[in-house]
Design an enzyme around this catalytic site. Structure first.
Site, mmCIF file in Angstrom:
data_model
loop_
_atom_site.group_PDB
_atom_site.id
_atom_site.type_symbol
_atom_site.label_atom_id
_atom_site.label_comp_id
_atom_site.label_asym_id
_atom_site.label_seq_id
_atom_site.Cartn_x
_atom_site.Cartn_y
_atom_site.Cartn_z
ATOM 1 N N SER A 121 19.265 -30.902 8.147
ATOM 2 C CA SER A 121 18.513 -30.265 9.210
ATOM 3 C C SER A 121 17.704 -29.104 8.632
ATOM 4 C CB SER A 121 19.464 -29.812 10.321
ATOM 5 O OG SER A 121 18.756 -29.428 11.472
ATOM 6 N N HIS A 161 20.904 -36.682 15.819
ATOM 7 C CA HIS A 161 20.746 -35.681 14.766
ATOM 8 C C HIS A 161 21.918 -35.663 13.797
ATOM 9 C CE1 HIS A 161 18.727 -32.421 12.871
ATOM 10 N NE2 HIS A 161 19.653 -31.530 13.150
#
Length: 697
Positions: free
Chosen positions: A553, A668
């Site tokens: 991320s 995610h």
């Protein structure tokens, strides 16, 4: 605005101004047939090269055994009189929402009652449901709003669930898939912020309108409570149903760090809580706790960022400014977290990234809060505690964990002696020959940067040790010592050195540590990470040939920058679910919500310094880039797969050794179940072993 509408783009050969500036922009059509086929083809190449050996299979199975182990501690949350747990294992890959009593939970093998079987639900609905939690209505705790995600995306489907009957409520509250903020007001009313149609979402892809929805009426008839702006991040509303302190609140989140909150009166009138926009304010019973992120002057006193302040809420709203300092940071100490019990406040404080716990107790009148110790962590470990039911009692759960120390769960009651051990996590790898140490590197501007090193006790300082360096460095998130059976099995047991770098951008030393690497100062995260790498090399722990770097991320953005800015330091890079194209990031998925962290690339003045940390923009031919792996997920609607697709395509076109893997599910986290998680983890570790092992070329 985007350069073009992705769904109208037919391929890389179209001659337009946008493709002249970015020939890989066609990959931004996330679900396009051509783009998905491109992803599958590149997936196959990566699997063929790194994920088809017996060694990979053993590594994957070893990680899966950890994730599926029935000996793991089933962490619980108290809802009403019972304790709830969400559990995945080999027999229940999507998971069980289950519950038990405290008396049963104390047993080595509790008797669990299944509340919702997600595997059975997914099969019945023909959907790849991923559990995203439940919000239950207090004080009765008979109804819950269950959030389910298709394939792991942030967007949820919300359904009303009956905890007594253990079934969804026929004709109950239900919301279609959206990035919704939903909360109970009472049994017949919800506060709903969702996708109400065109114009109802912010540029960050979150709701900008919150409404009050009455049971039995169509959602379209819900009454508007508050409207934010298109450029805001999101809005929400909720009710605190604590008996005796029932209050309604409305919040407007302008960006990731700035917000406004109002107290909502019975007639709908909003009264603003007068604290700085960049401060965090939380109301519990009679108290309001405030954490300022910048110096705050009120009542003639200036309070530093990172402090924790208390005021009686009703008095504060009436204009009084009697504030008590509960915590004040210094150069090496920061507040990590806090938690209420019925009569006490537990503080989790970090000193050089190692924890200690304090208990604060409000006193009558204007007396200072009583302060006591609740214990400290063993050396280079993490201790954390939280109240079990802040409305009912002073019980708390406490966990102790370390890189080589499996987690132990304790239960205690404040004021009644030492907590008692409740459950132990098993050791998933042999740590007898390993040791943990903490070191400090000096960054480019002279800043002292801590890092943890986990290595063999008999480590030879010959510069040949395969070393994996990990960091995050953003959003005021701290990386503390924690036990990972996956890392132990896949990396440490095989003789690797594992390093966690506590770089700026994180929260290890509070807001100042985070703010030191915001926006135009973002490159400090890279400088700090490079300083740790150089320190490892100078100590002869490793060398560039045997040093790998990994992050996900925001940490994946860091990895992209280490690749393009410091390629000489690394033998391989793994960038997971990453931001990489910082020119376009605000137009991709939820990217606009992070302008407060990175800046606005559509502003020419800000783009001038954002460009310096945009890996996609900075990648150019003829550089000594090490091999790099980019992993992502099609269903990631937060960062999105576009960044990894484009970065890999650009590097590959330049002739670099770049690899790519896009999980078609997973959101995610890039995985919807333990099997997918084990594969994704093993892929990253196998990639690094291939390139930075002692026998690597």
């Amino acid at each position: 605005m985007p350069f073009f509408m992705a769904d109208s783009y037919t391929g890389p050969m179209t001659s337009t101004a946008s493709t002249q500036t970015d020939e890989h922009q066609w990959l931004e059509d996330i679900d396009g047939a051509e783009q998905l086929e491109w992803a599958r083809q590149h997936n196959a190449k990566t699997v063929q090269r790194y994920a088809q050996s017996p060694g990979f299979e053993r590594m994957k199975q070893g990680i899966l055994e950890v994730l599926d182990s029935e000996a793991r501690i089933p962490m619980v949350r108290k809802i009403g009189p019972l304790f709830y747990n969400f559990w995945r294992d080999r027999k229940n890959p999507k998971g069980l929402w289950r519950r038990t009593t405290l008396a049963e939970y104390r047993k080595p093998q509790p008797d669990w009652e299944t509340v919702l079987d997600l595997d059975a639900l997914a099969e019945a609905d023909k959907e790849n449901w991923v559990w995203h939690g439940a919000d239950c209505l207090q004080p009765g705790y008979k109804r819950c709003l269950v959030s389910l995600s298709r394939g792991g995306a942030d967007a949820n489907v919300v359904r009303e669930f009956d905890l007594e009957l253990k079934e969804f409520v026929a004709s109950g509250f239900a919301l279609p898939e959206a990035k919704s903020n939903v909360a109970w007001k009472d049994i017949d009313h919800l506060y709903v912020a969702t996708d109400f149609g065109p114009g109802s979402m912010t540029s960050s892809s979150y709701p900008r309108i919150v409404k009050e929805w009455k049971r039995g009426t169509p959602l379209e008839s819900a009454a508007t409570v508050y409207e934010g702006g298109e450029d805001d991040m999101t809005v929400s509303a909720w009710r605190d149903n604590t008996p005796g302190f029932e209050r309604d609140f409305v919040s407007r989140q302008m960006d990731f760090y700035d917000s406004e909150t109002w107290l909502r009166a019975g007639d709908g009138r909003l009264v603003k809580i007068d604290v700085p926009d960049d401060a965090s304010a939380e109301v519990t019973r009679e108290w309001m706790l405030v954490e300022p992120r910048s110096p705050w002057t009120v009542g003639g006193t200036t309070y530093p960022p990172g402090s924790l302040l208390a005021a009686r809420f009703d008095d504060y709203m009436a204009g009084k400014r009697e504030i008590t300092v509960l915590f004040e940071p210094d150069d090496t100490t920061a507040l990590d977290d806090y938690s209420w019990t019925r009569r006490h406040l537990i503080l989790n404080v970090m000193h050089d990234v190692v924890n200690r716990l304090e208990v604060l107790t409000p006193q009558a009148g204007s007396q200072p809060w009583k302060r006591e110790s609740l214990g400290g962590a063993p050396e280079l470990s993490t201790i954390a505690a939280g109240g079990i039911d802040e409305d009912e009692n002073d019980d708390y759960f406490l966990t102790v964990s370390g890189f080589l120390q499996p987690t132990t769960l304790y239960i205690g009651t404040i004021g009644r002696g030492e907590p008692e051990p409740l459950k132990d996590s098993p050791a998933f790898f042999d740590a007898s020959g390993l040791r943990v140490s903490q070191h400090f590197a000096t960054s480019k501007d002279g800043t002292r940067v801590p890092y943890f090193e986990i290595a063999p006790r008999n480590l030879q300082a010959d510069g040949k040790n395969p070393t994996l360096q990990y960091a995050y460095g953003g959003f005021e998130i701290s990386l503390q010592p924690s036990y990972s059976g996956a890392i132990g099995r896949a990396w440490l047991e095989r003789g690797g050195v594992y390093v966690v770098a506590n770089i700026r951008g994180g929260g290890e030393y509070g807001p100042r540590w985070h703010q030191a690497a915001l926006q135009r100062d973002r490159l400090r995260t890279c400088e700090d990470f490079a300083a740790v790498s150089e320190h490892l090399i100078a100590r002869n722990i490793t060398s560039p040939r045997h040093l790998g770097a990994m992050g996900g991320s925001n940490g994946g953005l860091l990895m992209g920058n280490m690749l393009t800015l410091y390629p000489e330091l690394y033998g391989a890079i793994v960038s997971e679910v990453a931001l990489l194209d910082m020119k376009r990031y605000t137009h991709l998925s939820a990217g606009a919500s992070w302008i407060a962290e990175y800046g606005d690339p559509d502003d020419p003045e800000e783009w001038a310094w954002i460009r310096a940390f945009s890996p996609y923009e900075n990648a150019r031919p003829g550089q000594p880039y090490p091999p790099a792996l980019f992993t992502t997920s099609t269903r990631d609607d937060r960062v999105g797969p576009v960044h990894a697709r484009k970065m890999h395509a650009k590097l590959a076109a330049m002739g670099y050794d770049s690899s790519f893997y896009e999980n078609m599910e997973g959101g995610h986290s890039a995985a919807t179940d333990n099997k997918e998680a084990a594969f994704m983890d093993a892929l990253g570790y196998a990639y690094l072993w291939k390139h930075i092992g002692r026998t690597s070329a």
